[in-house]
Design a protein around this motif. Sequence first.
Motif, PDB file in Angstrom:
ATOM      1  N   PRO A 226       0.798  -1.237   0.000  1.00  0.00           N
ATOM      2  CA  PRO A 226       0.000   0.000   0.000  1.00  0.00           C
ATOM      3  C   PRO A 226       0.825   1.279   0.000  1.00  0.00           C
ATOM      4  CG  PRO A 226      -0.867  -1.589   1.577  1.00  0.00           C
ATOM      5  CD  PRO A 226       0.445  -2.125   1.102  1.00  0.00           C
ATOM      6  N   GLY A 227       2.041   1.209   0.543  1.00  0.00           N
ATOM      7  CA  GLY A 227       2.878   2.407   0.586  1.00  0.00           C
ATOM      8  C   GLY A 227       4.263   2.069   1.090  1.00  0.00           C
ATOM      9  N   PRO A 228       5.242   2.953   0.915  1.00  0.00           N
ATOM     10  CA  PRO A 228       6.595   2.689   1.403  1.00  0.00           C
ATOM     11  C   PRO A 228       6.652   2.713   2.924  1.00  0.00           C
ATOM     12  CG  PRO A 228       6.420   4.926   0.560  1.00  0.00           C
ATOM     13  CD  PRO A 228       5.114   4.255   0.240  1.00  0.00           C
ATOM     14  N   GLY A 229       7.681   2.094   3.474  1.00  0.00           N
ATOM     15  CA  GLY A 229       7.862   2.084   4.921  1.00  0.00           C
ATOM     16  C   GLY A 229       8.846   1.012   5.329  1.00  0.00           C
ATOM     17  N   ASP A 230       9.107   0.933   6.623  1.00  0.00           N
ATOM     18  CA  ASP A 230      10.086  -0.021   7.145  1.00  0.00           C
ATOM     19  C   ASP A 230       9.470  -1.361   7.543  1.00  0.00           C
ATOM     20  OD1 ASP A 230      12.100   1.874   6.883  1.00  0.00           O
ATOM     21  OD2 ASP A 230      11.725   2.706   8.890  1.00  0.00           O
ATOM     22  N   GLU A 231       8.143  -1.455   7.510  1.00  0.00           N
ATOM     23  CA  GLU A 231       7.489  -2.700   7.922  1.00  0.00           C
ATOM     24  C   GLU A 231       7.947  -3.852   7.046  1.00  0.00           C
ATOM     25  OE1 GLU A 231       3.023  -4.655   8.433  1.00  0.00           O
ATOM     26  OE2 GLU A 231       3.257  -2.686   7.501  1.00  0.00           O
ATOM     27  N   VAL A 232       8.267  -4.982   7.672  1.00  0.00           N
ATOM     28  CA  VAL A 232       8.713  -6.170   6.954  1.00  0.00           C
ATOM     29  C   VAL A 232       7.610  -7.223   6.999  1.00  0.00           C
ATOM     30  CG1 VAL A 232      10.395  -8.053   6.884  1.00  0.00           C
ATOM     31  CG2 VAL A 232      11.139  -5.729   7.450  1.00  0.00           C
ATOM     32  N   ARG A 233       7.259  -7.736   5.857  1.00  0.00           N
ATOM     33  CA  ARG A 233       6.332  -8.861   5.758  1.00  0.00           C
ATOM     34  C   ARG A 233       7.079 -10.038   5.137  1.00  0.00           C
ATOM     35  NH1 ARG A 233       0.636  -6.964   5.417  1.00  0.00           N
ATOM     36  NH2 ARG A 233       0.555  -5.272   6.937  1.00  0.00           N
ATOM     37  N   PHE A 234       7.451 -10.957   5.965  1.00  0.00           N
ATOM     38  CA  PHE A 234       8.138 -12.173   5.544  1.00  0.00           C
ATOM     39  C   PHE A 234       9.449 -11.857   4.821  1.00  0.00           C
ATOM     40  CE2 PHE A 234       3.632 -13.216   5.942  1.00  0.00           C
ATOM     41  CZ  PHE A 234       3.708 -14.260   6.845  1.00  0.00           C
ATOM     42  N   PHE A 235       9.450 -11.731   3.507  1.00  0.00           N
ATOM     43  CA  PHE A 235      10.686 -11.660   2.726  1.00  0.00           C
ATOM     44  C   PHE A 235      10.941 -10.301   2.103  1.00  0.00           C
ATOM     45  CE2 PHE A 235       7.140 -13.552   0.444  1.00  0.00           C
ATOM     46  CZ  PHE A 235       6.994 -12.680  -0.638  1.00  0.00           C
ATOM     47  N   VAL A 236      10.105  -9.308   2.370  1.00  0.00           N
ATOM     48  CA  VAL A 236      10.301  -7.971   1.801  1.00  0.00           C
ATOM     49  C   VAL A 236       9.884  -6.899   2.796  1.00  0.00           C
ATOM     50  CG1 VAL A 236      10.065  -8.521  -0.663  1.00  0.00           C
ATOM     51  CG2 VAL A 236       8.021  -8.094   0.709  1.00  0.00           C
ATOM     52  N   ASP A 237      10.446  -5.699   2.625  1.00  0.00           N
ATOM     53  CA  ASP A 237       9.930  -4.562   3.380  1.00  0.00           C
ATOM     54  C   ASP A 237       8.977  -3.773   2.495  1.00  0.00           C
ATOM     55  OD1 ASP A 237      11.390  -2.331   1.968  1.00  0.00           O
ATOM     56  OD2 ASP A 237      13.148  -3.328   2.799  1.00  0.00           O
ATOM     57  N   ALA A 238       8.198  -2.922   3.119  1.00  0.00           N
ATOM     58  CA  ALA A 238       7.132  -2.225   2.407  1.00  0.00           C
ATOM     59  C   ALA A 238       7.650  -1.314   1.313  1.00  0.00           C
ATOM     60  CB  ALA A 238       6.281  -1.428   3.396  1.00  0.00           C
ATOM     61  N   THR A 239       8.814  -0.697   1.523  1.00  0.00           N
ATOM     62  CA  THR A 239       9.366   0.181   0.490  1.00  0.00           C
ATOM     63  C   THR A 239       9.760  -0.626  -0.744  1.00  0.00           C
ATOM     64  OG1 THR A 239      10.122   1.831   2.080  1.00  0.00           O
ATOM     65  CG2 THR A 239      11.216   1.800  -0.060  1.00  0.00           C
TER      66      THR A 239
END
Length: 255
Positions: A226-239
């Motif tokens: 949905p948008g850039p950021g530092d949140e990590v979901r499993f194997f990628v970050d949001a950015t």
Amino acid sequence: MSELPDYVQTSRDNWDSWAPDWVEMDERAWADEPSWGIWGILDSELALLPEDMTGMDAIELGCGTGYISGWMARRGARVVGVDNSEKQLETALRLAGEHGAQIEFIHGNAEEVPYPDASFDFAVSEYGVAIWADPYAWIPEAARLLRTGGELVFLGTHPLVGITQPRDTSAKATRELLYPYFGMHRIDWDEDEESGTEFNLPISGWIRLFYEVGLEIVAYHELQSPGPGDEVRFFVDATWAHQYPSEQIWHLRKR
């Protein structure tokens, strides 16, 4: 069924041990509105599941705890869920009972499903066989199971992740090309992690395989966070996942 391939047996052992870690998340998924992938993109945006599945025969290939099977049952389908992990299916059976969903669950390898040809109108996999099974085995099997005009929807990791993520499950996708794109097929993870084997193909490889087994492309989606950021979901970050596709969805129809 034939003897299990090595990667299927390893996946079975792994998911039996990992199953408790997924219960809480999948309990929420059973109760929520349908959404897809690690970024939870609503089905209302993607229109992958028919709104009314009354009278349809549907199968989930690699169903895990069965929440997509539950969504389809809620929409009126007669549903079969196949999964390689007995422990995952124990959770699926419990949640189906709690939600009043009539679903047939089968413990087995979804590369070889014990149903006759042309048994289903709709087949689906979110991760499941889409990454844990060999596409040269499970795509022909899905095509075999579908009736003419039946649809297959599956979501898995985008090939770009396969060439930019180090072969270490604790590592995230990078901005470097680490592995060849052409020839992509079997991806063996760090053996010390016992994380098993995933599969992917170059996009042209997927298209060629679909053509060979009589599947035509209805739609192709490359998913974005949905948008850039530092949140990590499993194997990628949001950015990373806002700049590059982390997941792909193929929507196919049997000719």
